[in-house]
Design an enzyme around this catalytic site. Structure first.
Site, PDB file in Angstrom:
ATOM      1  N   ARG A  88       0.822  -1.219   0.000  1.00 13.41           N
ATOM      2  CA  ARG A  88       0.000   0.000   0.000  1.00 13.41           C
ATOM      3  C   ARG A  88       0.851   1.262   0.000  1.00 13.41           C
ATOM      4  NH1 ARG A  88      -5.193  -2.414   0.886  1.00 13.41           N
ATOM      5  NH2 ARG A  88      -6.558  -0.920   1.827  1.00 13.41           N
ATOM      6  N   ARG A 127     -21.660  -2.450  -1.304  1.00 10.15           N
ATOM      7  CA  ARG A 127     -20.933  -3.713  -1.079  1.00 10.15           C
ATOM      8  C   ARG A 127     -21.430  -4.488   0.148  1.00 10.15           C
ATOM      9  NH1 ARG A 127     -14.529  -3.602  -1.478  1.00 10.15           N
ATOM     10  NH2 ARG A 127     -14.587  -2.278   0.365  1.00 10.15           N
ATOM     11  N   ARG A 170     -10.330   6.777   2.915  1.00  6.29           N
ATOM     12  CA  ARG A 170      -9.571   5.670   2.301  1.00  6.29           C
ATOM     13  C   ARG A 170      -9.092   6.053   0.905  1.00  6.29           C
ATOM     14  NH1 ARG A 170     -13.936   1.251   2.980  1.00  6.29           N
ATOM     15  NH2 ARG A 170     -12.663  -0.073   1.671  1.00  6.29           N
TER      16      ARG A 170
HETATM   17  P1  AMP Z   1      -8.886  -3.613   2.238  1.00  8.02           P
HETATM   18  O1  AMP Z   1      -9.655  -4.813   2.688  1.00  8.02           O
HETATM   19  O2  AMP Z   1      -7.696  -3.969   1.395  1.00  8.02           O
HETATM   20  O3  AMP Z   1      -9.755  -2.552   1.643  1.00  8.02           O
HETATM   21  O4  AMP Z   1      -8.264  -2.972   3.572  1.00  8.02           O
HETATM   22  C1  AMP Z   1      -9.076  -2.513   4.630  1.00  8.02           C
HETATM   23  C2  AMP Z   1      -8.241  -1.754   5.623  1.00  8.02           C
HETATM   24  O5  AMP Z   1      -7.229  -2.621   6.168  1.00  8.02           O
HETATM   25  C3  AMP Z   1      -7.473  -0.572   5.072  1.00  8.02           C
HETATM   26  O6  AMP Z   1      -8.253   0.611   5.009  1.00  8.02           O
HETATM   27  C4  AMP Z   1      -6.329  -0.457   6.074  1.00  8.02           C
HETATM   28  O7  AMP Z   1      -6.776   0.111   7.281  1.00  8.02           O
HETATM   29  C5  AMP Z   1      -6.007  -1.915   6.371  1.00  8.02           C
HETATM   30  N1  AMP Z   1      -5.017  -2.482   5.430  1.00  8.02           N
HETATM   31  C6  AMP Z   1      -5.201  -3.500   4.546  1.00  8.02           C
HETATM   32  N2  AMP Z   1      -4.088  -3.760   3.875  1.00  8.02           N
HETATM   33  C7  AMP Z   1      -3.156  -2.887   4.321  1.00  8.02           C
HETATM   34  C8  AMP Z   1      -1.795  -2.650   4.004  1.00  8.02           C
HETATM   35  N3  AMP Z   1      -1.144  -3.359   3.074  1.00  8.02           N
HETATM   36  N4  AMP Z   1      -1.151  -1.666   4.684  1.00  8.02           N
HETATM   37  C9  AMP Z   1      -1.759  -0.962   5.637  1.00  8.02           C
HETATM   38  N5  AMP Z   1      -3.050  -1.108   5.979  1.00  8.02           N
HETATM   39  C10 AMP Z   1      -3.754  -2.075   5.347  1.00  8.02           C
END
Ligand code: AMP
Length: 225
Positions: A88, A127, A170
């Protein structure tokens, strides 16, 4: 092969990762899912990260790279991973590259699933996720039904960070921290842009055909040696 699915929240990375994993016999590594599991199981880590995730902020690189290290170090998943939601930021991308060297692996392709902010918001607000099987549906665009989902309706839930206020944060985090990675992977010559605005199956077909051509190419190279 290992691949990365790159794109803003709501681009459809999770849905594509499940389908591509099935098609190519790969294992999906979603750091978001792993973190949500920690929260669901009320672990020490889950308690620590909940407020950052609920606010739409990134969790620390150290936590993320520990999770990634555990998976990459597992021989069962060697060279067969689809990364969804990781890396990320630049630090994570560089650390991932170091881990890949350590475990004698590489990323073959990074798919940039390209969608604009309006589409992302529409998709995220509709979603719904099945907390039992992990499939993702959309109340407006692709509702769960007996044709596409086997679990009980009681498992269908909205994610706690899928609301208008957190989406904005986000998306901002994505633009500021994640988007610069496009240059990083362009420099490595492994970035492929995919139009992410079509139907799920169309996007899937595009990704699959690029992956299949790469597999064929590897096969030819190997058999001519
Ligand atoms: P996602 O399911 O990929 O949309 O991620 C949901 C949330 O998890 C994000 O908004 C972050 O808070 C955290 N998150 C997921 N992957 C990462 C990552 N690689 N680095 C930092 N935070 C993460």
């Amino acid at each position: 092969m290992n691949i990365i699915l790159f794109g803003p929240p709501g681009a459809g990375k999770g849905t594509q990762a499940i389908q591509i994993a099935k098609k190519f016999n790969l294992h999906k590594i979603s750091t978001g899912d792993m973190l949500r599991d920690e929260i669901k199981n009320n672990t020490d880590l889950g308690i620590k990260i909940k407020s950052r995730m609920d606010g739409g902020n990134l969790v620390s690189d150290e936590i993320i790279m520990n999770l990634v290290n555990n998976i990459l170090g597992n021989k069962k998943y060697s060279n067969s991973l689809i990364f969804d939601g990781c890396p990320r930021n630049l630090i994570q991308a560089e650390e991932l590259d170091s881990l890949l060297i350590k475990y004698n692996q590489k990323i073959s392709l990074v798919f940039n699933i390209d969608v604009n902010k309006d589409i992302v918001i529409k998709r995220i607000l509709g979603r719904i996720i099945c907390t039992n099987c992990g499939l993702t549906f959309n109340k407006m665009l692709e509702p769960a039904s007996i044709d596409n989902h086997e679990c009980d309706k009681k498992y269908l839930k909205k994610r706690s960070d899928d609301n208008e206020k957190v989406i904005a944060s986000r998306f901002e985090t994505y633009v500021a921290q994640t988007l610069p990675l496009l240059q990083y992977y362009t420099n490595q010559k492994i970035l492929k842009k995919i139009d992410g605005t079509g139907q799920i199956c169309e996007i899937n077909a595009k990704i699959a055909s690029i992956m299949a051509s790469l597999e064929t190419w590897h096969f030819k190279l190997y058999s001519y040696k």
